[in-house]
Write a protein that holds these residues in place. Sequence first.
Motif, PDB file in Angstrom:
ATOM      1  N   LEU A 175      52.982   5.196 -90.593  1.00 55.52           N
ATOM      2  CA  LEU A 175      53.342   5.285 -89.173  1.00 55.52           C
ATOM      3  C   LEU A 175      53.092   3.977 -88.425  1.00 55.52           C
ATOM      4  N   GLN A 176      52.191   3.161 -88.970  1.00 50.80           N
ATOM      5  CA  GLN A 176      51.883   1.897 -88.303  1.00 50.80           C
ATOM      6  C   GLN A 176      52.618   0.730 -88.941  1.00 50.80           C
ATOM      7  N   SER A 177      53.496   1.038 -89.890  1.00 52.34           N
ATOM      8  CA  SER A 177      54.225  -0.052 -90.541  1.00 52.34           C
ATOM      9  C   SER A 177      55.385  -0.490 -89.670  1.00 52.34           C
ATOM     10  N   ALA A 206      63.617   1.681 -89.891  1.00 49.05           N
ATOM     11  CA  ALA A 206      64.298   1.087 -91.051  1.00 49.05           C
ATOM     12  C   ALA A 206      63.719   1.677 -92.322  1.00 49.05           C
ATOM     13  N   VAL A 207      63.981   2.962 -92.547  1.00 52.37           N
ATOM     14  CA  VAL A 207      63.339   3.635 -93.670  1.00 52.37           C
ATOM     15  C   VAL A 207      64.363   4.046 -94.714  1.00 52.37           C
ATOM     16  N   ASP A 208      63.886   4.214 -95.942  1.00 50.01           N
ATOM     17  CA  ASP A 208      64.683   4.830 -96.978  1.00 50.01           C
ATOM     18  C   ASP A 208      63.722   5.571 -97.893  1.00 50.01           C
ATOM     19  N   THR A 209      64.263   6.300 -98.832  1.00 49.91           N
ATOM     20  CA  THR A 209      63.398   7.169 -99.633  1.00 49.91           C
ATOM     21  C   THR A 209      62.452   6.382-100.543  1.00 49.91           C
ATOM     22  N   GLU A 210      62.707   5.091-100.698  1.00 50.72           N
ATOM     23  CA  GLU A 210      61.860   4.286-101.578  1.00 50.72           C
ATOM     24  C   GLU A 210      60.719   3.614-100.829  1.00 50.72           C
ATOM     25  N   LEU A 211      60.682   3.784 -99.508  1.00 49.99           N
ATOM     26  CA  LEU A 211      59.699   3.050 -98.712  1.00 49.99           C
ATOM     27  C   LEU A 211      58.272   3.295 -99.192  1.00 49.99           C
ATOM     28  N   VAL A 212      57.941   4.541 -99.373  1.00 52.74           N
ATOM     29  CA  VAL A 212      56.583   4.878 -99.782  1.00 52.74           C
ATOM     30  C   VAL A 212      56.277   4.261-101.139  1.00 52.74           C
ATOM     31  N   GLY A 213      57.228   4.381-102.043  1.00 60.04           N
ATOM     32  CA  GLY A 213      57.053   3.798-103.377  1.00 60.04           C
ATOM     33  C   GLY A 213      56.801   2.306-103.283  1.00 60.04           C
ATOM     34  N   ARG A 214      57.555   1.628-102.420  1.00 60.48           N
ATOM     35  CA  ARG A 214      57.379   0.187-102.269  1.00 60.48           C
ATOM     36  C   ARG A 214      56.023  -0.122-101.661  1.00 60.48           C
ATOM     37  N   MET A 215      55.638   0.682-100.695  1.00 57.74           N
ATOM     38  CA  MET A 215      54.343   0.438-100.079  1.00 57.74           C
ATOM     39  C   MET A 215      53.227   0.597-101.098  1.00 57.74           C
ATOM     40  N   VAL A 228      52.590  -5.316 -83.418  1.00 61.54           N
ATOM     41  CA  VAL A 228      51.880  -4.240 -84.111  1.00 61.54           C
ATOM     42  C   VAL A 228      50.858  -4.843 -85.060  1.00 61.54           C
ATOM     43  N   ALA A 229      51.347  -5.786 -85.856  1.00 58.54           N
ATOM     44  CA  ALA A 229      50.469  -6.400 -86.854  1.00 58.54           C
ATOM     45  C   ALA A 229      49.325  -7.137 -86.187  1.00 58.54           C
ATOM     46  N   GLU A 230      49.664  -7.854 -85.126  1.00 58.94           N
ATOM     47  CA  GLU A 230      48.626  -8.642 -84.466  1.00 58.94           C
ATOM     48  C   GLU A 230      47.591  -7.757 -83.788  1.00 58.94           C
ATOM     49  N   GLY A 231      48.099  -6.732 -83.111  1.00 55.48           N
ATOM     50  CA  GLY A 231      47.191  -5.819 -82.420  1.00 55.48           C
ATOM     51  C   GLY A 231      46.229  -5.192 -83.400  1.00 55.48           C
ATOM     52  N   TYR A 232      46.745  -4.821 -84.502  1.00 53.84           N
ATOM     53  CA  TYR A 232      45.950  -4.194 -85.549  1.00 53.84           C
ATOM     54  C   TYR A 232      44.872  -5.150 -86.031  1.00 53.84           C
ATOM     55  N   SER A 233      45.286  -6.378 -86.293  1.00 54.11           N
ATOM     56  CA  SER A 233      44.295  -7.326 -86.809  1.00 54.11           C
ATOM     57  C   SER A 233      43.267  -7.680 -85.749  1.00 54.11           C
TER      58      SER A 233
END
Lengths: 531, 733
Positions: B429-431, B438-447, B577-582
């Motif tokens: 959810l934070q990606s 921009a999702v597809d069924t392979e997203l989780v697998g790639r992650m 998102v990335a910066e806020g997280y870091s």
Amino acid sequence: MRVIQSRINTRDERYQANYAAMSTLVEAVEEAQRATRAGGGEKYVKRHLERGKLLPRERIELLLDPDGYFLELMPLAGQGIRGIEPGGGIVGGIGVVSGVECLITATEGTVKGGAINEWGLHKSLRLAEIAEKNRLPGVSFVESAGADLMNQSKIFVPGGQTFRDITRRSKERIPSICVVAGSSTAGGAYLPGMSDYVVMVKDQAKVFLAGPPLVKMATGEVTDDESLGGAAMHSRISGVSDYLADDELDGIRIAREIVSHLNWRKHGPEPRAVEPPLYAPDELLGIASADVRVPFDPREVIARIVDGSRFAEFKREYGGTLTCGWAYIHGYPVGILANHGVLFSESANKGAQFIQLCNQQAIPLVFLQNISGFIVGRQYEEGGIIKNGAKMINAVSNSEVPLFTIMTGASYGAGNYAMCGRSYDPRLLFTWPNHRIAVMGGEQLAGVLDIVRREAAEKQGIAVDEQQLGMAKKMLETQVNNESDAFYATGHLWDDGIIDPRQTRDILGISLSAASNRAVEGTSQWGVFRH
Amino acid sequence: MTFSKVLIANRGEIARRIMRSCHGLGYGTVAVYSDADRGAPFVRDADEALWIGSAASADSYLRSDRLLEAALRSGAGAIHPGYGFLAESADFAAAVEVAGLIFIGPTPDAIRIMGSKIASKQLMVRHEVPVIPGGKVGEQGDAALLEEAKAVGFPILLKASAGGGGKGMRIVEGVEGFQSALEAGRREAMAAFGDGAMLVEKYLRTPRHIEFQIVGDGQGNVRHVLERECTIQRRHQKLIEETPSTLLEAYPELRAAMAKAAVRAGEAVGYRSVGTVEFVVDARHNFYFLEMNTRLQVEHPITEEITGLDLVELQLRIAAGEPLTLRQEDVKANGHAIECRIYAEDPENDFLPCTGELVRWQTPDDPHLRVETGVESGSDVSMHYDPMLAKLITWGPRRRDSSRRMVRALANTVIAGPKTNRRFLLEVLQSPEWDLGAVDTELVGRMLAGERVAPPLETLRAQAATAASLVEALQVDAARAILPSLPMSWRNSRWRPNVAEWTCEGERLQISFTAQGAARFDVVVGDDAALQRRFRAWLAQRYATTEALREAWAAKKGLRADETLESAELLTLPLLVAEGYSKSRRHDSEAFRASERQVVRVVERWEGGLRLELAGHIRRFSVERKGERCWVQCGGEQFVFDAVPRFPEAQARVAEGSCRAPMPGKVIQLLVAAGDPVVRGQTLLTLEAMKMESAVCADQDGVVEEILVTVGELVDADAVLVRLAKAEKSVEP
């Protein structure tokens, strides 16, 4: 009970000066205690740890309940005495084990191999006395090379009491638990020998009357440590040991377990609900006079050590130099006697009456000593200051409720006696770092001797050598001053420890709680009062 | 035919969900329960409940005879099958009708046709619904299936003919992996459905998975109730579902085409009740019929959240014979909804299901959070059933609103007990990919496959360990009988602070603390030199990902899909998102350096947690203790600590060469015998748990010395299964 209204002004110059001076003294005490906590120094501590052994304080920490208190007693025994490591080679105090207050001791194996010296012996005997008087089970960790042979003459004869005390406590159903984590030879072998419960740590405990060299000398038998007095032998064959511990941790676990099934019950009263004092204990540092010649109002001290700062004062308008009254400390009722100047006949009579009243109701007594002595002079002698002082001493001496003494400043002359000094058997006696103790102040003492010498010279018709007399006076004053400070007192075991004044309330609470292991009872029997 | 009492032939959250609507409409409810569920919340929710067998579902929830008997015994006039178990069994539906009861669902014929991959596909072709190449159940011989695979063209998908939910499904990249995949697939299909028939289908890479909810009254009316995007999957198990789909929002005409196809599919079987037509959409926006689920879907709540409909209510009304009054033009989406499925599984250990007591379960209060769960604090997560603990559903006017709410809901849900996929859900959810849709069924697998550097949680972990230590200390202290008014661990000559030791994921953590008054502590955390290094590595990777994404999106600029996705923020957002997280992490690491004395204040303490002030930062920690184990949760991260006892017991050492069960399960296949030589990594036996197979492998080269289990035996986690003797130098005769 009324709340004491404090009149302290923390911006006052004298307060600030006192605060600064007392802080320095407290830091000096902490510095000295830090040194004792370091044991026998880095080299010996390292060697000890490399052998996989726990340090005495580590043993105690592990033995204690994680949330429970530990009041270390006489940490600076032997301080300033030549050839004695401060602490006397033994760590001791009152602490909570499996919910039971115990008198805990541990020999300091990193100090001269845990050998027992004169002051360590005195400390041990005092600790044993505290255990007996307050009815506290004892847990001792033994690891000792035995007597310090070079100084055997100072310890051999009095040392015998150690073993007598253990069994006499046992007779009184005050158990002793002994965990042997090292050697405990010759006389030392009687420490486990006399104890009710003995735990020996595998491969570490060595207990025998005579080691292999002495055995060979005596009988020609060749043997080794382990078969002569190892933990396994004593646990399986001789029966000197009741529990064989896998290691020290296991030994400590067993000791905790033993305490947990002692079915221990305190015979004294339970504390009631506790209100903290209204005033900050930190202010005690500015209240107590750094110079003991300057008096201060003891009510300001009481306000910072009793529950809710509530104090029911007795005879406020009579004998004003002795403040008496009732209060609670950590929920325990106490009668407090506190000096507010020299003792007059009225103050002494008031004190005697107050002590009697507290004995009638079984209320423990707390003495806050800051006394330069009884009043002197013709008028007062005529008024019977001797017989009135004697009444107070009579009352203190024969009192049977627990007595506790805090040295908050001066302790001079017979005032020390009337206010429950060391010889008057207080359950515990603690000292603030500003404390001064002597038959009289150094200046007075030197002055008195100066007058005596001048009179003697006059009688003999000799001219006074002012320079010589002046030097003698100065030297004597210095000597008396050196021998009367808190460090000297604690080093010579005139007390059970110097304390940070801010901890006074908590230490009295612990003292009262520990004393409540024995039933708290007063007396109605006294020596003859001369009226 | 009318009915006034409904038997729910299911368990857990869906049973509770169905009961809610039943009760709302005044229907009485009857639950059925196995031995494992006697005290379960769904049994409690029902008006009455009937026992139907032992814990194994084959002896309870799959026993149609007992279910019917229970219905007759209780006087229920209708049976709702929920999802899973017998929900798509045409035989069961038929048996219910034969018994004179109402089956709340489609007709047995509709179930049968749609349950068959081949028949349904043929039917779809006839009704002009596009289908995926392949997928015919032909001859079941190994060679025939391989020929079919070659004809469709690799990569192919090997599926159980009777299946659903990913059971028995395998992707096969080429001829070489075909045989082993076929065997494993058959075995799983057999175990799950009692039918080992397999089929081969064209495998579409990086598709999106979009389904349409339909509802029909069996009287000629079929409507669609919009789509659900179920693209975020792991191994064909849906993980996160949302509606509306970002893709269909961008392409309304695609939505219209798919909706029409979905309605046609329903009309083709004269559909009654609610059902779902599943499609895959490829990168070129071609859509294919995948299958139709003739039941209420797990993810139905998101449809309810945006349409305001109660799908179970619709089912009940239709079952009672009411015609469908819903008009197609009245179906409008209001806002956006997301569903996350929280599973008891271990993301660090290949997502193996986890069992055990759910010591604490608590979801936060949020008016736009809907929680569907069958568990509560104290529930036992058993190996017998699906490891899904709960579904969290959030709603918001826009996608980012519901998404933000979901992150907060997940982070603030207290889950002490088995490990869960929560952190993984948060990661998705934070990606940036999720953020952009921009999702597809392979997203989780790639992650999962990517070099994921775990976020540097040492600081938070140290804080959590501090929380655990202080809770423990305060708890012990609260029971102190001797001088309770004295500060904790009072000393006049302090030698050392209090020490609490924990293990966490194999690492030892030491927390030293000294009470400085009632609620103030000086705390020192044991040294951890790697902290700063790990933090930088994580940061670097985080930036690299963001950078790559930015480039990818820039390159794609000009495509319509990009522009419709709130294009102003398109490029800056992932970076933010990335910066806020870091940034928040960096703050952590600075706040709590190892080996430094920290002043920690206990601001507030309650049963189950406390608020601590650490370096001027007040945070809430939920702390649960059970035995030596302690769960601490803070900001969506959970740490499990095991207390190192003060006086350790001598522990029996695990003999080397003992192969243990990774989890509780059933031994279904033994591949070696005593005396067999084995090499490290070789599969020794197959264990089935939670209807998933896992292999137990040799941990060293050697010879099988002893096999301690038999096929069919149920084993506990950590049980020794096989003992190996170390390989000796072979002696030639």
